[in-house]
Structures are given as C-alpha cells and as structure tokens.
Design an enzyme around this catalytic site. Sequence first.
Site, short mmCIF file in Angstrom:
data_model
loop_
_atom_site.label_atom_id
_atom_site.label_comp_id
_atom_site.label_asym_id
_atom_site.label_seq_id
_atom_site.Cartn_x
_atom_site.Cartn_y
_atom_site.Cartn_z
N CYS A 1 55.88 57.44 9.81
CA CYS A 1 56.99 57.49 8.85
C CYS A 1 57.12 56.25 7.94
O CYS A 1 58.00 56.22 7.08
CB CYS A 1 58.34 57.71 9.54
N ASP A 2 56.27 55.24 8.12
CA ASP A 2 56.41 54.06 7.25
C ASP A 2 55.07 53.37 7.04
O ASP A 2 54.92 52.16 7.26
CB ASP A 2 57.42 53.08 7.86
#
Length: 255
Positions: free
Chosen positions: A36-37
């Site tokens: 997610c990042d």
Amino acid sequence: MKRKRLSLIKRLHIALDVAEAFEYLHQNIDPPIVHCDIKPRNILLDDDYNLVAHVRDFGLAKITQSEAFKKSHPEPESSSLAIKGTIGYVPPVVSSLLLNTNCLRMATYFGTNFSTHNVTTKYSFLFGSKYGAGSEVSIEGDIYSYGVLLLEMFTGRRPTESFNDGVANLVNYVRKAYPNDLQGILDATAAYSRETYNQHDIIHTLIHPIFRLALACCKDSPRQRMKMHSVVEELNAIKKACAVHMAFSVRLSLS
C-alpha cells in the site's frame, strides 16, 4: 553526502530485487499482503558494493484475501475500502480519495471556502482527469505503484513534478515518449559503458523493454496490469539479455 550515480544495469538489478519481494508478498504466501505504500523512500539498499534492495515500512500494509477465498465468498468486504498510500504512486482513483480527504481537513481548519473543487483544479497537473471515486486496497494497486517507481528510477523524474506540454503526470510523460523518444527522457545521470553498449543496443536491450514493462504495470484498468510474477520473469529476461550482450561484446573486443 555526494549522491551515488547508479548504472542502468544496477538500476535493473534493484528493480528486480523489489519485484521479487512483491512477488513473494502477492503470490507466494497465503493470504497475500498488499504493501500500500511503494515509493523510493521505502526501498533500502544494503551497502555501497552490492546494493541489494529491501522493502521496508509495512505500516499501511493489509492482509487481503486469496483469489480462492474471493470466489467462494463473493460478498465485498466493507473494511477493504481504505485511503492508503502516497499521492503520485497510488492509482488515480486512490489519489482522488487522498486529495479529497486532505481537502476536508483543510476546510475544517481554514473554513468552508477551501473547497475540494478549487484544489483539484489548481493542482490538476499532478493527477490528470481520471481521478474519481474510492478504490479497494488491492494487489493491482501495488503493481501500479511499482510501475511508477520503475519510471522514476529510469527517468530521474518524481511523479509529483510538473511537466510541460500539458502532460498531467509521470505516467503520461513516459507514454508520450514511448516508444520513439525514450532516450530523451532517460535519467541523464544513469551511466552505461559505451565500450560495451552502443546507443542502439542499450535502447533495444534494456531501455525499451523496461519502459514497456513499467507502462504495462500502470494501465488505467487494474485488470490489465501485469501480475508481479510476470514482471519478475520479464526483468530476468532483460537481465539475461544484457548479460549475453555484454559477454558477446567482451569476446569481440578481445578477438
């Protein structure tokens, strides 16, 4: 501290290290993990000589459901909707969520005149026109982020920079140059041996395949994006082609 110049081959090796890490997270464990990042700050290189890449910061990561589970439980999970990631590296619909959420916070602080519409108009050069509603956390979102990371590694341009000629973002900047003007967008600090590669060779063997792969990861439709195991396979094929070409060039120079 002086910034180290990385050769194109070393960048390829780093890209492969990162892809193998995400292949493991997405496809070799059950249930899969979505990071997610994905962004340069979350990629660590272990030392000056080997520069083996490692993925860090799983603070936003989410354990998702396997494909088999989704098929047997078709009801969507309401908890999977989330606002995660960094603007510029997340898919367009997620970037809209991040921007809108930040606007709401600013509106609370500055007053109701601070509107999402005004900010999205003012900063539209960062996002383009396809940024819309929310998105589920998904493996495909990681793949998009990896594609942006790859583009940044080989162009030297950040995804949140402003671009000329009405280009909205880094992905569109590369799309516009692909396939005929790739040398014009290549990071000027990326070194390669002119004794081993001539201009045509480096474009054909490395640059063109890398940008084609990165853009395949950044498709607008999540279903059209490459799977990470395919990314690893293609990067290994590029690495092998470069090694074969280098060995052939060395033999020619010694003959």
